[in-house]
Scaffold this active site. Structure first.
Site, PDB file in Angstrom:
ATOM      1  N   ASP A 202       0.541  -1.494  -0.283  1.00  0.00           N
ATOM      2  CA  ASP A 202       0.061   0.149   0.087  1.00  0.00           C
ATOM      3  C   ASP A 202       0.870   1.090   0.007  1.00  0.00           C
ATOM      4  O   ASP A 202       1.716   1.515   0.874  1.00  0.00           O
ATOM      5  CB  ASP A 202      -0.882  -0.272   1.581  1.00  0.00           C
ATOM      6  CG  ASP A 202      -2.160   1.208   1.116  1.00  0.00           C
ATOM      7  OD1 ASP A 202      -2.948   1.342   0.238  1.00  0.00           O
ATOM      8  OD2 ASP A 202      -1.896   2.348   2.034  1.00  0.00           O
ATOM      9  N   GLU A 256       2.400  -0.575  -4.666  1.00  0.00           N
ATOM     10  CA  GLU A 256       0.587   0.530  -5.345  1.00  0.00           C
ATOM     11  C   GLU A 256       1.749   1.616  -5.032  1.00  0.00           C
ATOM     12  O   GLU A 256       2.222   2.496  -3.683  1.00  0.00           O
ATOM     13  CB  GLU A 256      -0.386   0.414  -4.788  1.00  0.00           C
ATOM     14  CG  GLU A 256      -1.077   1.332  -5.284  1.00  0.00           C
ATOM     15  CD  GLU A 256      -2.177   1.956  -3.698  1.00  0.00           C
ATOM     16  OE1 GLU A 256      -3.363   2.753  -4.403  1.00  0.00           O
ATOM     17  OE2 GLU A 256      -1.559   2.562  -2.415  1.00  0.00           O
TER      18      GLU A 256
HETATM   19  C1  NOJ Z   1      -4.231   3.057  -1.100  1.00  0.00           C
HETATM   20  C2  NOJ Z   1      -5.389   2.194  -0.743  1.00  0.00           C
HETATM   21  O1  NOJ Z   1      -6.168   1.045  -2.131  1.00  0.00           O
HETATM   22  C3  NOJ Z   1      -6.810   3.028  -0.717  1.00  0.00           C
HETATM   23  O2  NOJ Z   1      -7.970   2.485  -0.102  1.00  0.00           O
HETATM   24  C4  NOJ Z   1      -5.817   3.678   0.542  1.00  0.00           C
HETATM   25  O3  NOJ Z   1      -7.818   4.406   0.926  1.00  0.00           O
HETATM   26  C5  NOJ Z   1      -5.380   4.124   1.039  1.00  0.00           C
HETATM   27  N1  NOJ Z   1      -3.621   3.030  -0.180  1.00  0.00           N
HETATM   28  C6  NOJ Z   1      -4.331   4.723   2.786  1.00  0.00           C
HETATM   29  O4  NOJ Z   1      -3.730   3.348   2.956  1.00  0.00           O
END
Ligand code: NOJ
Length: 543
Positions: A202, A256
């Site tokens: 993440d 991500e």
């Molecule tokens: C990316 C995640 O996919 C999202 O759902 C989340 O709100 C943010 N990161 C913060 O963790």
């Protein structure tokens, strides 16, 4: 499967709370996944990625983790998770979990200890606590804004402030602190030891912060931004790669990282860092031939330099479902439209039939491109974004933090329709109430209904994924553009004999090349021509 399975895999994203509800409390859970493993195996995907399932107060859909080594009791138990991992493997499915290293939950014992400790203490050092600015320290320490809206700082009773780039319930960790690094490497090992095959990381580009926490002001040199894509982050991943490589078979990562600078993006997937990263450049490309070709070319050229395979993603739990993006006029689908505030789409009507046709063509494109492909739960059912959720059911913190101006991401998280004629559509047992209401029109889109229909989106995905498995040239490998193709048609070769073509242009149906036979088409091909918003897989036999 070979150890480099990840270079060409099809990976299915499970947003756990919306996938399947085993115990009838309205919330998807581990039991719900276990019950549907045969469905996933039959869909033909190689792996599942499960969004955070850890204990969480749910300030942000589970991306606020209170304990990284357990399962939220609402979702199941650790023993049940172990069983799920084993069962998934028996079905030939790898398991990727979601790790959230930029921040913990404010309920995490570390943060609770920090709150109970004095300014300057070791407990506070694990987070980013600072004195405020202005007279009496009454103002936040700097001008950073939370991604969800409002200041990125919250004050604690003794007067200090802590940083949270997302919700106040998600305090940012201090990655300059060795204890934080050691803890996360240990968390990786905890799950790798349980048989987990990899992690989705993440906010992978935001962990490192400028220790001076300066105001955000004007443009900065690459690698020098105060809170994103700083050079130091790469050292963290070299350490993680060593952990992953110490396992047999080696474990894998997917990052991500939402980034403007695509050259910097490629640095994350250098040989001694992460294996892959989500291709958000592709996700944010509108339904347009030239823009799509540019995105594909740019992606492949940059990743070739670091010998990393591409990933192809169209939807996830953070963006407007692609069927609903592609079913709108161009101005409502361009870069940035994935996060578009849904209320701002009101003047841009959705054409579901058009969006569905394009989503079918896009599925064939995504599954034919070189590298790995992601399917977000419900893509394979042709679900659209639910845009009319009542205000009082909205859960995404974006809604409140934006002062109720941005309705947030709940519309792509509505629980899946599995069977039956009305809610809960087999998501949970009869009589249960899903945590977000399902549209009654999803009656036509249940998995059970689509099973029986060879023309359904589900059948298209199944057939395409199965074919992909039999065609050695698909997955990782080279791509060559087919010459002499009119503007508006995207057509490429994989190997010598396989062609994927999509017609984006409403102008002219494209006559399919002589000598080609159709393996699969996303829609009718009248007179052997490829009409607008249609995709096809072709094979040149015996060339
Ligand atoms: C990316 C995640 O996919 C999202 O759902 C989340 O709100 C943010 N990161 C913060 O963790």
């Amino acid at each position: 499967m070979p150890t480099d399975w990840w270079r060409g895999a099809v990976i299915y994203q499970i947003y756990i709370r919306g996938f399947g509800d085993g115990d009838g409390d309205g919330i998807g859970d581990v039991a719900g996944i276990r019950a549907r493993l045969p469905y996933l195996a039959r869909l033909g995907v190689d792996a599942i990625w499960i969004t955070p399932w850890y204990p969480s107060p749910m300030a942000d859909g589970g991306y606020d983790v209170a304990d990284y080594r357990d399962i939220d009791p609402v979702l199941g138990t650790l023993a049940e998770a172990d069983t799920l991992i084993a069962e998934a493997h028996q079905h030939g499915l790898r398991v990727i979990l979601d790790i959230v290293p930029n921040h913990t939950s404010s309920a995490h014992p570390w943060f609770q200890a920090a709150l109970g400790a004095a300014p300057g203490s070791a407990e506070r050092e694990r987070y980013l606590f600072r004195d405020g600015s202005g007279a009496g320290g009454d103002l936040p320490p700097n001008n950073w804004r939370s991604v969800f809206g409002g200041p990125a700082w919250t004050r604690v009773p003794d007067g200090q402030w802590y940083l949270h780039m997302f919700a106040p319930g998600q305090p940012d960790l201090n990655w300059a602190e060795p204890a934080v690094r050691a803890e996360f490497e240990d968390i990786l090992r905890f799950w790798f030891d349980r048989g987990v095959d990899g992690f989705r990381i993440d906010v992978a580009n935001r962990m490192a912060k400028d220790p001076a926490l300066p105001d955000l002001a004007g443009p900065v040199a690459p690698g020098q931004h105060p809170y994103q894509d700083r050079d130091e982050v790469h050292d963290i991943y070299r350490g993680w790669r060593r952990v992953a490589d110490s396992y047999d078979p080696p474990r894998v990562f997917v990052a991500e990282a939402w980034m403007q600078d695509q050259d910097r993006f490629a640095l994350y997937v250098r040989g001694d860092e992460l294996h892959t990263a989500f291709n958000f450049d592709f996700l944010t490309t509108p339904w347009d031939c030239a823009a799509t070709r540019d995105s594909i070319d740019g992606t492949l050229a940059r990743l070739r330099r670091v010998d990393a395979p591409a990933t192809w993603v169209l939807s996830n739990h953070d963006v407007v479902r692609h069927l609903s993006r592609f079913g709108r006029p161009p101005h409502a689908q361009g870069r940035g439209a994935h996060f578009v505030q849904l209320n701002a789409l009101a003047d841009s009507p959705l054409d579901i039939e058009l969006g569905t046709r394009r989503a079918r063509a896009a599925a064939l494109l995504l599954l034919a491109l070189p590298g790995s492909g992601y399917v977000y739960q419900g893509d394979e059912l042709g679900l659209w974004e639910v845009e009319d959720l009542p205000d009082d059911v909205l859960q995404d913190p974006t809604w409140e933090q934006s002062g109720r101006t941005n309705r947030g991401r709940d519309g792509c998280r509505v629980p899946l329709p599995w069977s039956g004629d009305g809610p809960p559509f087999g998501f949970g047992p009869p009589g249960s109430s899903p945590w977000l209401p399902q549209p009654s029109a999803w009656k036509a889109l249940t998995a059970a209904r689509q099973e029986e229909d060879p023309g359904s989106m589900l059948s298209l995905y199944r057939t395409a994924i199965a074919l992909r498995g039999t065609l050695d040239v698909l997955g990782d490998g080279p791509l060559a553009w087919l010459p002499d193709v009119p503007d508006g048609v995207l057509a490429f070769l994989r190997g010598r004999d396989f062609v994927c073509a999509v017609n984006y242009s409403a102008a002219e149906p494209w006559p399919l090349p002589a000598g080609a036979s159709v393996l699969l088409a996303s829609g009718p091909l009248p007179d052997g021509r490829l009409p607008a918003d249609t995709g096809v897989w072709l094979e040149f036999r015996g060339r």
